[in-house]
Design a protein around this motif. Structure first.
Motif, PDB file in Angstrom:
ATOM      1  N   ALA A  35       0.428 -25.263   3.731  1.00 46.06           N
ATOM      2  CA  ALA A  35      -0.371 -24.931   5.119  1.00 46.06           C
ATOM      3  C   ALA A  35      -0.755 -23.617   5.244  1.00 46.06           C
ATOM      4  N   GLN A  36       0.443 -22.603   4.593  1.00 46.37           N
ATOM      5  CA  GLN A  36      -0.170 -21.280   4.895  1.00 46.37           C
ATOM      6  C   GLN A  36      -0.247 -20.609   3.302  1.00 46.37           C
ATOM      7  N   CYS A  37      -0.847 -19.658   3.243  1.00 44.94           N
ATOM      8  CA  CYS A  37      -0.933 -18.935   2.104  1.00 44.94           C
ATOM      9  C   CYS A  37      -1.199 -17.717   2.142  1.00 44.94           C
ATOM     10  N   ASP A  38      -0.754 -16.842   1.013  1.00 41.80           N
ATOM     11  CA  ASP A  38      -0.924 -15.450   0.860  1.00 41.80           C
ATOM     12  C   ASP A  38      -1.830 -15.348  -0.588  1.00 41.80           C
ATOM     13  N   VAL A  39      -2.924 -14.538  -0.512  1.00 37.14           N
ATOM     14  CA  VAL A  39      -3.546 -14.311  -1.793  1.00 37.14           C
ATOM     15  C   VAL A  39      -3.879 -12.756  -2.071  1.00 37.14           C
ATOM     16  N   SER A  40      -3.721 -12.239  -3.137  1.00 37.83           N
ATOM     17  CA  SER A  40      -3.747 -10.846  -3.306  1.00 37.83           C
ATOM     18  C   SER A  40      -4.585 -10.373  -4.361  1.00 37.83           C
ATOM     19  N   THR A  41      -5.419  -9.390  -4.237  1.00 33.04           N
ATOM     20  CA  THR A  41      -5.917  -8.693  -5.429  1.00 33.04           C
ATOM     21  C   THR A  41      -5.116  -7.282  -5.734  1.00 33.04           C
ATOM     22  N   SER A  42      -5.424  -6.414  -6.562  1.00 29.04           N
ATOM     23  CA  SER A  42      -4.703  -5.361  -6.879  1.00 29.04           C
ATOM     24  C   SER A  42      -4.669  -4.342  -5.391  1.00 29.04           C
ATOM     25  N   TYR A  43      -5.538  -4.634  -4.520  1.00 36.11           N
ATOM     26  CA  TYR A  43      -5.841  -3.712  -3.362  1.00 36.11           C
ATOM     27  C   TYR A  43      -5.670  -4.363  -2.127  1.00 36.11           C
ATOM     28  N   VAL A  62      -1.171   1.593  -0.645  1.00 36.91           N
ATOM     29  CA  VAL A  62      -0.446   2.507   0.396  1.00 36.91           C
ATOM     30  C   VAL A  62       0.871   1.890   0.689  1.00 36.91           C
ATOM     31  N   GLN A  63       1.832   2.762   0.826  1.00 37.84           N
ATOM     32  CA  GLN A  63       3.255   2.107   1.725  1.00 37.84           C
ATOM     33  C   GLN A  63       3.302   3.082   3.013  1.00 37.84           C
ATOM     34  N   PRO A  64       3.658   2.662   3.976  1.00 30.77           N
ATOM     35  CA  PRO A  64       3.430   1.051   4.213  1.00 30.77           C
ATOM     36  C   PRO A  64       2.106   0.588   4.427  1.00 30.77           C
ATOM     37  N   ALA A  65       1.906  -0.584   3.964  1.00 34.31           N
ATOM     38  CA  ALA A  65       0.714  -1.276   4.063  1.00 34.31           C
ATOM     39  C   ALA A  65      -0.095  -1.400   5.114  1.00 34.31           C
ATOM     40  N   ARG A  66      -1.394  -0.740   5.340  1.00 31.70           N
ATOM     41  CA  ARG A  66      -2.111  -0.614   6.294  1.00 31.70           C
ATOM     42  C   ARG A  66      -2.857  -1.998   6.596  1.00 31.70           C
ATOM     43  N   GLU A  67      -2.435  -2.552   7.772  1.00 34.72           N
ATOM     44  CA  GLU A  67      -3.157  -3.696   8.480  1.00 34.72           C
ATOM     45  C   GLU A  67      -4.489  -3.617   9.008  1.00 34.72           C
ATOM     46  N   PHE A  68      -5.591  -4.312   8.570  1.00 35.19           N
ATOM     47  CA  PHE A  68      -6.781  -4.320   8.869  1.00 35.19           C
ATOM     48  C   PHE A  68      -7.257  -5.433   9.935  1.00 35.19           C
ATOM     49  N   SER A  69      -6.431  -6.219  10.118  1.00 36.28           N
ATOM     50  CA  SER A  69      -6.763  -7.658  10.977  1.00 36.28           C
ATOM     51  C   SER A  69      -5.732  -7.507  12.199  1.00 36.28           C
ATOM     52  N   PRO A  70      -6.502  -7.481  13.473  1.00 32.63           N
ATOM     53  CA  PRO A  70      -5.516  -7.413  14.778  1.00 32.63           C
ATOM     54  C   PRO A  70      -4.957  -8.393  14.703  1.00 32.63           C
ATOM     55  N   GLY A  71      -3.579  -8.417  15.154  1.00 34.54           N
ATOM     56  CA  GLY A  71      -2.411  -9.794  15.088  1.00 34.54           C
ATOM     57  C   GLY A  71      -3.029 -10.288  16.402  1.00 34.54           C
ATOM     58  N   ASP A  72      -3.614  -9.962  17.386  1.00 37.85           N
ATOM     59  CA  ASP A  72      -3.870 -10.712  18.412  1.00 37.85           C
ATOM     60  C   ASP A  72      -5.404 -11.504  18.288  1.00 37.85           C
ATOM     61  N   LYS A  73      -6.092 -11.334  17.379  1.00 32.34           N
ATOM     62  CA  LYS A  73      -7.421 -11.706  16.988  1.00 32.34           C
ATOM     63  C   LYS A  73      -7.460 -12.184  15.554  1.00 32.34           C
TER      64      LYS A  73
END
Length: 140
Positions: A35-43, A62-73
Motif C-alpha cells: 500500500a505504501q512505498c518509498d523510492v529514492s535516487t541518489s538525491y 544533506v543531514q538532516p534531510a530537508r523536507e520539500f513536501s508540506p506535511g499537511d498538503k
C-alpha cells in the motif's frame, strides 16, 4: 500401537503441508502489491501513501534531510480530468508492485491507472502504462 504411529505420521504430513502453504503465501504476499512505498535516487527520497499521494519528498544529500513536501498538503501522484463535467479525480487507493516497479491507482469514477515508477541515479521516470476504463477522462 500401529494405529497410533499412523495417526502421528498423518498429523506430521498435515503440519508439514500447512507450514509449506503458509510459507508460500508469505512469499507471494511479499512480492505482491504494497500500500505504501518509498523510492529514492541518489538525491531524493519520495514517500507515497496508500491513497496514491506524495506525502514526503526529502533531499537526502544533506543531514538532516530537508523536507520539500508540506506535511499537511499531500500531492496526488496523478489526477484525472473530465472536461465535459469539469471534474478532477484524485486517486482513492494505491498499490505498489515492487517486482514490476508499477503503481496501480484507483479513482472514484471507476478508472484504474497503471504507472511505472523507475528510479534512476539522478531522476525518476514515471510512465502511464494504462488507464481503463476511461469513464469520460480526457486529460491527466
Amino acid at each position: 500401537m500401529v494405529n497410533r504411529i499412523k495417526k502421528i505420521s498423518i498429523a506430521r504430513k498435515k503440519a508439514t503441508g500447512n507450514a509449506a502453504l503458509l510459507a508460500l503465501l508469505l512469499l507471494l504476499f511479499n512480492f505482491t502489491a504494497r500500500a505504501q512505498c518509498d523510492v529514492s535516487t541518489s538525491y531524493l527520497k519520495i514517500h507515497l501513501n496508500n491513497k496514491g499521494f506524495i506525502t514526503s519528498m526529502k533531499n537526502i544529500t544533506v543531514q538532516p534531510a530537508r523536507e520539500f513536501s508540506p506535511g499537511d498538503k499531500p500531492s496526488p501522484l496523478l489526477c484525472l480530468y473530465d472536461s465535459k463535467k469539469k471534474v478532477y479525480y484524485e486517486p482513492k487507493n494505491a498499490a505498489y508492485n515492487n517486482a514490476g516497479k508499477t503503481i496501480t491507482l484507483s479513482y472514484p469514477n471507476g478508472s484504474v491507472a497503471k504507472v511505472s515508477l523507475v528510479p534512476h541515479k539522478k531522476y525518476f521516470k514515471l510512465t502511464l502504462q494504462s488507464l481503463s476504463p476511461r469513464n469520460g477522462v480526457d486529460d491527466i
